[in-house]
Design a protein around this motif. Structure first.
Motif, PDB file in Angstrom:
ATOM      1  N   LEU A   1     -55.773  51.299  46.674  1.00  0.00           N
ATOM      2  CA  LEU A   1     -56.531  51.817  45.533  1.00  0.00           C
ATOM      3  C   LEU A   1     -56.432  50.809  44.396  1.00  0.00           C
ATOM      4  CD1 LEU A   1     -55.266  55.500  45.731  1.00  0.00           C
ATOM      5  CD2 LEU A   1     -57.278  54.481  46.800  1.00  0.00           C
ATOM      6  N   VAL A   2     -57.588  50.316  43.962  1.00  0.00           N
ATOM      7  CA  VAL A   2     -57.645  49.311  42.896  1.00  0.00           C
ATOM      8  C   VAL A   2     -58.572  49.814  41.789  1.00  0.00           C
ATOM      9  CG1 VAL A   2     -57.152  47.384  44.457  1.00  0.00           C
ATOM     10  CG2 VAL A   2     -59.523  48.019  43.995  1.00  0.00           C
TER      11      VAL A   2
ATOM     12  N   THR B   1     -62.011  49.068  56.910  1.00  0.00           N
ATOM     13  CA  THR B   1     -62.959  49.903  57.648  1.00  0.00           C
ATOM     14  C   THR B   1     -63.839  50.739  56.743  1.00  0.00           C
ATOM     15  OG1 THR B   1     -61.373  51.714  57.877  1.00  0.00           O
ATOM     16  CG2 THR B   1     -61.392  50.057  59.626  1.00  0.00           C
ATOM     17  N   LYS B   2     -63.451  50.880  55.483  1.00  0.00           N
ATOM     18  CA  LYS B   2     -64.221  51.716  54.571  1.00  0.00           C
ATOM     19  C   LYS B   2     -63.857  51.321  53.149  1.00  0.00           C
ATOM     20  CE  LYS B   2     -64.643  56.261  55.367  1.00  0.00           C
ATOM     21  NZ  LYS B   2     -64.344  57.704  55.404  1.00  0.00           N
ATOM     22  N   SER B   3     -64.833  51.412  52.257  1.00  0.00           N
ATOM     23  CA  SER B   3     -64.585  51.197  50.835  1.00  0.00           C
ATOM     24  C   SER B   3     -65.395  52.246  50.075  1.00  0.00           C
ATOM     25  CB  SER B   3     -65.026  49.787  50.428  1.00  0.00           C
ATOM     26  OG  SER B   3     -64.751  49.567  49.067  1.00  0.00           O
ATOM     27  N   ILE B   4     -64.694  53.075  49.292  1.00  0.00           N
ATOM     28  CA  ILE B   4     -65.389  54.147  48.584  1.00  0.00           C
ATOM     29  C   ILE B   4     -64.796  54.358  47.193  1.00  0.00           C
ATOM     30  CG2 ILE B   4     -66.059  55.385  50.676  1.00  0.00           C
ATOM     31  CD1 ILE B   4     -63.795  57.362  50.143  1.00  0.00           C
TER      32      ILE B   4
ATOM     33  N   ASP C   1     -47.461  57.916  58.045  1.00  0.00           N
ATOM     34  CA  ASP C   1     -48.767  57.878  58.703  1.00  0.00           C
ATOM     35  C   ASP C   1     -49.776  57.121  57.853  1.00  0.00           C
ATOM     36  OD1 ASP C   1     -48.121  59.654  60.985  1.00  0.00           O
ATOM     37  OD2 ASP C   1     -47.815  61.130  59.380  1.00  0.00           O
ATOM     38  N   VAL C   2     -49.611  57.246  56.525  1.00  0.00           N
ATOM     39  CA  VAL C   2     -50.519  56.605  55.571  1.00  0.00           C
ATOM     40  C   VAL C   2     -49.693  56.056  54.415  1.00  0.00           C
ATOM     41  CG1 VAL C   2     -52.489  56.942  54.008  1.00  0.00           C
ATOM     42  CG2 VAL C   2     -52.346  58.286  56.123  1.00  0.00           C
ATOM     43  N   VAL C   3     -50.017  54.827  53.997  1.00  0.00           N
ATOM     44  CA  VAL C   3     -49.458  54.285  52.766  1.00  0.00           C
ATOM     45  C   VAL C   3     -50.572  54.289  51.733  1.00  0.00           C
ATOM     46  CG1 VAL C   3     -48.531  52.244  51.608  1.00  0.00           C
ATOM     47  CG2 VAL C   3     -47.671  52.891  53.859  1.00  0.00           C
ATOM     48  N   LEU C   4     -50.285  54.903  50.601  1.00  0.00           N
ATOM     49  CA  LEU C   4     -51.205  54.963  49.468  1.00  0.00           C
ATOM     50  C   LEU C   4     -50.723  53.904  48.474  1.00  0.00           C
ATOM     51  CD1 LEU C   4     -53.556  56.795  48.460  1.00  0.00           C
ATOM     52  CD2 LEU C   4     -51.824  58.141  47.275  1.00  0.00           C
ATOM     53  N   LEU C   5     -51.440  52.794  48.384  1.00  0.00           N
ATOM     54  CA  LEU C   5     -51.007  51.660  47.571  1.00  0.00           C
ATOM     55  C   LEU C   5     -51.906  51.517  46.347  1.00  0.00           C
ATOM     56  CD1 LEU C   5     -49.347  49.077  47.066  1.00  0.00           C
ATOM     57  CD2 LEU C   5     -50.857  47.895  48.691  1.00  0.00           C
ATOM     58  N   TRP C   6     -51.372  51.911  45.182  1.00  0.00           N
ATOM     59  CA  TRP C   6     -52.067  51.702  43.910  1.00  0.00           C
ATOM     60  C   TRP C   6     -51.763  50.265  43.497  1.00  0.00           C
ATOM     61  CZ3 TRP C   6     -54.833  55.886  42.155  1.00  0.00           C
ATOM     62  CH2 TRP C   6     -54.459  57.152  42.607  1.00  0.00           C
ATOM     63  N   PHE C   7     -52.778  49.445  43.282  1.00  0.00           N
ATOM     64  CA  PHE C   7     -52.523  48.041  42.978  1.00  0.00           C
ATOM     65  C   PHE C   7     -53.476  47.550  41.895  1.00  0.00           C
ATOM     66  CE2 PHE C   7     -52.068  43.520  43.532  1.00  0.00           C
ATOM     67  CZ  PHE C   7     -50.732  43.381  43.872  1.00  0.00           C
TER      68      PHE C   7
ATOM     69  N   ASP D   1     -61.689  56.125  37.891  1.00  0.00           N
ATOM     70  CA  ASP D   1     -61.279  54.763  37.569  1.00  0.00           C
ATOM     71  C   ASP D   1     -60.821  53.935  38.767  1.00  0.00           C
ATOM     72  OD1 ASP D   1     -61.721  55.099  34.807  1.00  0.00           O
ATOM     73  OD2 ASP D   1     -59.780  56.076  34.569  1.00  0.00           O
ATOM     74  N   TRP D   2     -60.906  54.492  39.980  1.00  0.00           N
ATOM     75  CA  TRP D   2     -60.323  53.837  41.140  1.00  0.00           C
ATOM     76  C   TRP D   2     -61.284  53.746  42.325  1.00  0.00           C
ATOM     77  CZ3 TRP D   2     -55.525  51.673  40.815  1.00  0.00           C
ATOM     78  CH2 TRP D   2     -54.751  52.047  39.696  1.00  0.00           C
ATOM     79  N   THR D   3     -61.212  52.614  43.021  1.00  0.00           N
ATOM     80  CA  THR D   3     -61.931  52.403  44.268  1.00  0.00           C
ATOM     81  C   THR D   3     -60.897  52.300  45.383  1.00  0.00           C
ATOM     82  OG1 THR D   3     -63.728  51.213  43.195  1.00  0.00           O
ATOM     83  CG2 THR D   3     -63.415  50.769  45.520  1.00  0.00           C
ATOM     84  N   GLY D   4     -61.233  52.834  46.545  1.00  0.00           N
ATOM     85  CA  GLY D   4     -60.295  52.797  47.656  1.00  0.00           C
ATOM     86  C   GLY D   4     -60.838  51.980  48.820  1.00  0.00           C
TER      87      GLY D   4
END
Length: 140
Positions: free
Chosen positions: A94-95, A121-124, A61-67, A129-132
């Motif tokens: 997530l960067v 659609t959103k950036s928070i 349903d959701v991919v959580l991508l740490w990059f 240490d991470w922004t999504g």
């Protein structure tokens, strides 16, 4: 649950603002020692199960991508992530935040998402240490 309880959850659980729901399958890509473990635990608490890893062989349903900048080509990573999603699914990219190792310019994130066919659609801020960035595929 009351609106007050919802807001309390958002303050105590960093994942509360990301829109995760019980029963969702969340697949994680890019896990490394630098990920935010409180955020991961918060997501697992909200979905009521463990996050699945890169070897999961069904749709999520959701991919959580740490990059991070040194992880290769962001557009390629996003295209790969799309292939793992259920129709209507979401990629949370997530960067690292500005000034952190592996930082990626917001314009590069936007360009890679657009090239991969995703809309942001959103950036928070999701952790210290991470922004999504919440990315979705256009409706089919």
């Amino acid at each position: 649950m009351s609106a007050t309880a919802d807001h309390a959850e958002e303050r105590t659980n960093p994942a509360g603002r990301l829109g995760f729901e019980p029963g969702q399958v969340v697949q994680e890509i890019g896990y490394d020692d630098d990920v935010d473990h409180d955020l991961r635990e918060g997501i697992e608490s909200l979905i009521g199960q463990d996050i699945v890893d890169e070897d999961y062989d069904d749709v999520a349903d959701v991919v959580l991508l740490w990059f991070r900048d040194e992880d290769g080509d962001l557009t390629d990573a996003l295209v790969d992530a799309i292939g793992l999603l259920e129709d209507g699914g979401v990629v949370w990219l997530l960067v690292p935040k500005t000034g952190r190792d592996g930082y990626i310019e917001p314009s590069d994130v936007s360009e890679a998402a657009q090239t991969a066919g995703l809309s942001q659609t959103k950036s928070i801020s999701v952790a210290k240490d991470w922004t999504g960035a919440r990315l979705v595929a256009p409706k089919r």
